[in-house]
Design a protein around this motif. Structure first.
Motif, PDB file in Angstrom:
ATOM      1  N   ALA A  20       0.846  -1.185   0.000  1.00 34.85           N
ATOM      2  CA  ALA A  20       0.000   0.000   0.000  1.00 34.85           C
ATOM      3  C   ALA A  20       0.879   1.232   0.000  1.00 34.85           C
ATOM      4  CB  ALA A  20      -0.903  -0.026   1.229  1.00 34.85           C
ATOM      5  N   SER A  21       0.578   2.172  -0.882  1.00 27.06           N
ATOM      6  CA  SER A  21       1.442   3.333  -1.025  1.00 27.06           C
ATOM      7  C   SER A  21       0.735   4.647  -0.765  1.00 27.06           C
ATOM      8  CB  SER A  21       2.035   3.357  -2.438  1.00 27.06           C
ATOM      9  OG  SER A  21       1.009   3.386  -3.404  1.00 27.06           O
ATOM     10  N   TYR A  40      -6.956   8.359  -1.825  1.00 25.13           N
ATOM     11  CA  TYR A  40      -6.216   7.229  -2.378  1.00 25.13           C
ATOM     12  C   TYR A  40      -6.114   7.310  -3.899  1.00 25.13           C
ATOM     13  CZ  TYR A  40      -7.380   5.975   2.345  1.00 25.13           C
ATOM     14  OH  TYR A  40      -7.525   6.015   3.716  1.00 25.13           O
ATOM     15  N   GLU A  96      -5.662   1.722  -6.247  1.00 25.59           N
ATOM     16  CA  GLU A  96      -4.840   1.108  -5.197  1.00 25.59           C
ATOM     17  C   GLU A  96      -5.561  -0.075  -4.553  1.00 25.59           C
ATOM     18  OE1 GLU A  96      -1.370   1.127  -2.646  1.00 25.59           O
ATOM     19  OE2 GLU A  96      -1.837   2.503  -4.279  1.00 25.59           O
TER      20      GLU A  96
END
Length: 551
Positions: free
Chosen positions: A62-63, A158, A430
């Motif tokens: 997860a970024s 996100y 994402e």
């Protein structure tokens, strides 16, 4: 075009299956519809996303970073089936970004979920936060769910964009009484008839092109010792499942020619001059009713008067055709004991020749066949139209649309914001990367393409689901306002139960066609006052159908 893969190969000569999982549970209102409670893939959506990125790796790191420090607990309470590993991975990825948030996975039984959810909402105090809410549509006008509208216009942290700009608008179609949006549905689907090519070859038959041919094909298959069709006949099927889907689609075939009568005209509260001002009805145009608004009050008043409904020759002709198929070619007296899991098992095991399911069934077929002694090739065709003088058109509009029906129970502002933040992560590139990686690892196929921009199906499913999606003409039978009485009145629960009971008596041969349709019409008419109350409409709304019923 039958779409039966004759002379074609899919995915290097193979076709692949497993049904769908996050359960549609029901097609609310006049929405397109389906539900499964068996071995399943994943669910949620409408037309192929204009996407560009592929997600086939293992769980990506997860970024994204949240816009604010979030804390609290989110309870995911809905049927997950074989997609549970994906939800677990999504939760883990979200918690990695938001370490002060705890997510609990509460995987529910789809067979009892609708009753459970409605009881939770009626009780007024539930631990559930994120739910699948299309079977609780009666609460959409009671402030029981969070309206997505305000959040859709906010930046999704996100994706760093306005949230609604990250998705096709079909993912967040308004469904509240005053234009609210209470559900998020990001996956697409189609519903064809699947068939066992080996059995068809043995019986010397080809896919039927109309209902009479379907009966002829079924008899030849029966003569060879196979059950022609694996069709669920339990109560769930007659509402939210396969029989419910069929009734919606074939009611549309019979009643499409009367849509013009219920169009919103200039004196109606629902009239939109830009949409309805220049609309002309054309029964031959499959897309015609997508360009108009319809006055449901006019429909219900016509039902009340007997002008339309179950006792009409159209409905009688339709059920007469269904009775040619059911129960003789669907298991005879065992028909009503068959649920979706049993139906799928019969087809997979080569005991039945035909089976109706979501497109995702094809996408995992190869995996399922690995464990079967009697392997076979899979084909598909679309609904064979009924052919008699009462039909409005000579085609059946294909069932395709969007799935998911994710909603959030309305609680405090802080909890609502937290729940919506999680759904923003889920419905982002994402979150979908995480999801598809987990589904791929678990060999669980999605129902179709995704309505989140920038997300593309992994190649192993794209080869199978892509061609099927291209055959769907995107006409929507659910735009027909007359399918409101296809399975009870607008899914009002008492009328659904009465419809299920009467249907069972009819197909079991306990009552004849006239008794069945007349009794069903009486049930529908008696439902109208409850329906008005359920919709929060004035008790006298049918007296002046041009006026806004909520005022």
């Amino acid at each position: 075009m039958n779409g039966n893969w004759e002379g074609q190969t899919l995915s290097n000569g193979k076709v692949i299956l497993k049904s769908f999982s996050t359960t549609m549970l029901a097609l609310t209102l006049v929405a397109t519809g389906c539900s499964k409670s068996n071995t399943a893939g994943d669910a949620s959506s409408s037309k192929p996303s204009p996407s560009a990125t592929s997600s086939t790796q293992s769980t990506p790191a997860a970024s994204a970073t949240p816009t604010a420090q979030l804390s609290g607990t989110i309870n995911l309470s809905f049927p997950m089936g074989t997609a549970k590993p994906a939800w677990e991975k999504i939760a883990q990825a979200y918690q990695k970004i938001n370490p002060n948030v705890k997510i609990t996975i509460d995987d529910k039984d789809s067979a009892t979920y609708a009753d459970w959810l409605n009881a939770q909402i009626a009780g007024g105090n539930t631990s559930a936060d994120i739910v699948v809410n299309n079977t609780a549509a009666s609460y959409f006008g009671e402030n029981k769910f969070v309206d997505f509208s305000a959040y859709l216009n906010k930046t999704n942290p996100y994706g760093k964009k306005n949230w609604k700009e990250m998705m096709d608008k079909a993912a967040y179609t308004p469904n509240g009484p005053h234009g609210e949006t209470y559900t998020l549905s990001i996956d697409s689907f189609q519903i064809p008839w699947f068939y066992n090519k080996n059995i068809f070859k043995d019986a010397g038959v080809t896919p039927p092109t109309n209902w009479d041919e379907l009966i002829q094909v079924s008899q030849k298959i029966l003569d060879k010792g196979y059950q022609p069709i694996a069709l669920p006949g339990n109560a769930e099927s007659f509402w939210t499942g396969t029989m419910g889907w069929l009734l919606l689609r074939y009611n549309d075939q019979y009643w499409k020619d009367m849509e013009e009568k219920f169009h919103c005209t200039k004196d109606d509260y629902c009239f939109d001059p830009e949409i309805d001002g220049n609309w002309k009805f054309d029964v031959k145009d499959k897309f015609n009713d997508e360009k108009a608004n319809f006055n449901t009050l006019k429909v219900v008043k016509a039902l009340q008067s007997g002008e339309i409904g179950a006792a009409n020759p159209k409905t009688k002709a339709m059920y007469s055709n269904f009775n040619k198929l059911i129960p003789k070619y669907t298991g005879d007296k065992t028909f009503f004991e068959v649920d979706s899991k049993k139906a799928q098992d019969m087809f997979i095991q080569g005991k039945a020749a035909m089976y109706i399911d979501l497109s995702s069934f094809a996408a995992n077929f190869e995996n399922v066949m690995k464990n079967q002694a009697n392997k076979f090739e899979l084909g598909y065709f679309w609904d064979p139209p009924m052919t008699d003088k009462e039909t409005a058109v000579q085609y059946v509009r294909k069932q395709a649309g969007n799935l998911g029906f994710m909603g959030a129970i309305n609680k405090s502002k802080e909890q609502n914001n937290l729940n919506m933040d999680f759904l923003m992560f889920f419905a982002s590139p994402e979150g979908q990367k995480v999801r598809f990686a987990a589904l791929s690892d678990a060999n669980v196929a999605p129902s179709g393409s995704v309505l989140v921009y920038g997300v593309e199906l992994p190649q192993k499913w794209k080869d199978t689901l892509g061609p099927m999606a291209l055959e769907v003409d995107n006409s929507r039978f659910n735009r027909n306002p007359l399918i409101i009485f296809s399975r009870g009145l607008n899914d009002e629960q008492q009328s659904v139960r009465e419809f299920q009971d009467l249907s069972q008596q009819f197909f079991f041969g306990k009552i004849d066609l006239d008794t069945f349709t007349n009794s069903l019409q009486q049930s529908l008419v008696k439902t109208i006052p409850r329906w008005l109350e359920l919709k929060k409409y004035r008790p006298d709304a049918l007296d002046t159908v041009s006026k806004n019923p909520a005022k």
